[in-house]
Structure formats: structure tokens, C-alpha cells
Design a protein around this motif. Sequence first.
Motif, PDB file in Angstrom:
ATOM      1  N   UNK A  50       3.948   1.306  -0.284  1.00 23.09           N
ATOM      2  CA  UNK A  50       3.826   0.088   0.520  1.00 23.09           C
ATOM      3  C   UNK A  50       2.597   0.105   1.422  1.00 23.09           C
ATOM      4  N   UNK A  51       2.228   1.268   1.963  1.00 23.14           N
ATOM      5  CA  UNK A  51       1.105   1.316   2.893  1.00 23.14           C
ATOM      6  C   UNK A  51      -0.239   1.490   2.196  1.00 23.14           C
ATOM      7  N   UNK A  52      -0.223   1.959   0.958  1.00 19.41           N
ATOM      8  CA  UNK A  52      -1.487   2.107   0.234  1.00 19.41           C
ATOM      9  C   UNK A  52      -2.024   0.728  -0.122  1.00 19.41           C
ATOM     10  N   UNK A  53      -3.235   0.484   0.222  1.00 16.82           N
ATOM     11  CA  UNK A  53      -3.892  -0.755  -0.188  1.00 16.82           C
ATOM     12  C   UNK A  53      -4.731  -0.405  -1.408  1.00 16.82           C
ATOM     13  N   UNK A  54      -4.023  -0.006  -2.469  1.00 14.43           N
ATOM     14  CA  UNK A  54      -4.673   0.495  -3.671  1.00 14.43           C
ATOM     15  C   UNK A  54      -3.888   0.036  -4.890  1.00 14.43           C
ATOM     16  N   UNK A  55      -4.546   0.037  -6.029  1.00 14.19           N
ATOM     17  CA  UNK A  55      -3.858  -0.211  -7.290  1.00 14.19           C
ATOM     18  C   UNK A  55      -3.007   1.011  -7.604  1.00 14.19           C
ATOM     19  N   UNK A  56      -1.784   0.779  -7.990  1.00 12.45           N
ATOM     20  CA  UNK A  56      -0.885   1.889  -8.320  1.00 12.45           C
ATOM     21  C   UNK A  56      -0.473   1.748  -9.768  1.00 12.45           C
ATOM     22  N   UNK A  57      -0.643   2.832 -10.512  1.00 10.50           N
ATOM     23  CA  UNK A  57      -0.170   2.858 -11.893  1.00 10.50           C
ATOM     24  C   UNK A  57       0.931   3.895 -11.997  1.00 10.50           C
ATOM     25  N   UNK A  58       1.831   3.674 -12.950  1.00 14.46           N
ATOM     26  CA  UNK A  58       2.965   4.578 -13.146  1.00 14.46           C
ATOM     27  C   UNK A  58       3.120   4.863 -14.620  1.00 14.46           C
ATOM     28  N   UNK A  59       3.045   6.131 -14.978  1.00 19.21           N
ATOM     29  CA  UNK A  59       3.301   6.605 -16.323  1.00 19.21           C
ATOM     30  C   UNK A  59       4.571   7.437 -16.244  1.00 19.21           C
ATOM     31  N   UNK A  70      -8.761   3.744  -3.657  1.00 22.95           N
ATOM     32  CA  UNK A  70      -8.728   2.515  -4.441  1.00 22.95           C
ATOM     33  C   UNK A  70      -7.628   2.516  -5.493  1.00 22.95           C
ATOM     34  N   UNK A  71      -7.134   3.705  -5.832  1.00 24.28           N
ATOM     35  CA  UNK A  71      -6.124   3.800  -6.884  1.00 24.28           C
ATOM     36  C   UNK A  71      -5.287   5.048  -6.688  1.00 24.28           C
ATOM     37  N   UNK A  72      -4.018   4.931  -7.023  1.00 27.10           N
ATOM     38  CA  UNK A  72      -3.137   6.085  -7.075  1.00 27.10           C
ATOM     39  C   UNK A  72      -2.393   6.026  -8.402  1.00 27.10           C
ATOM     40  N   UNK A  73      -2.558   7.056  -9.212  1.00 29.30           N
ATOM     41  CA  UNK A  73      -1.921   7.113 -10.526  1.00 29.30           C
ATOM     42  C   UNK A  73      -0.771   8.114 -10.481  1.00 29.30           C
TER      43      UNK A  73
END
Length: 91
Positions: A78-87, A45-48
Motif C-alpha cells: 500500500x505504501x509503495x508508489x511502485x508497480x508491483x508484480x506477483x509471480x 519504481x517496481x517491486x517484483x
Amino acid sequence: MAAAHAGCFTMALAFRLQDAGYTPTELNTEAAVTLEPEGQGFRISRSALTLRAKVPNLDEAKFVELTKDAEKTCPVSKVLKAAITLDAKLI
């Protein structure tokens, strides 16, 4: 999947930096994914993404521009159907 996302993002950023005329001395990216139940299985669901970078002569505005572009164009992003955050931080 987290390792693949971190590696893919780092490669995408390295290419962006090279194309813009910068040579990083350090690009350290970590990714943490969140799994949630879905039906009989799970989904990401998410990748941080967390990036710490040393790039001589690169200003903060250009750094932000290049990191955001790399995050959007990384094939794994692009292929992840997840919310992506970037710090992302220059160190």
C-alpha cells in the motif's frame, strides 16, 4: 525494502490462508526492487514478488484469489508508489 515487502506479503497471505481454513507447509517469497534516479536521489519504481507455496488441499483458483488479495492488502504494498508484480505458484 525488498525484504520488508516479501515478509509483509507472506504474513498477509498466511493470515488469508488461515482464515480460509488452509495450513501451508511452505511459503517462500522473494522480492526484487528496481531503483530509478529521481531528482537528486532515487525512487523505487517496481517491486517484483516471487512466491512458491505448498498448501495441501488448496486449488489453483482459490490460491490465485488469496495471493492477489494478500498483495493488495499488504501494508508495504500500500505504501509503495511502485508497480508491483506477483509471480505465485503452488509447488
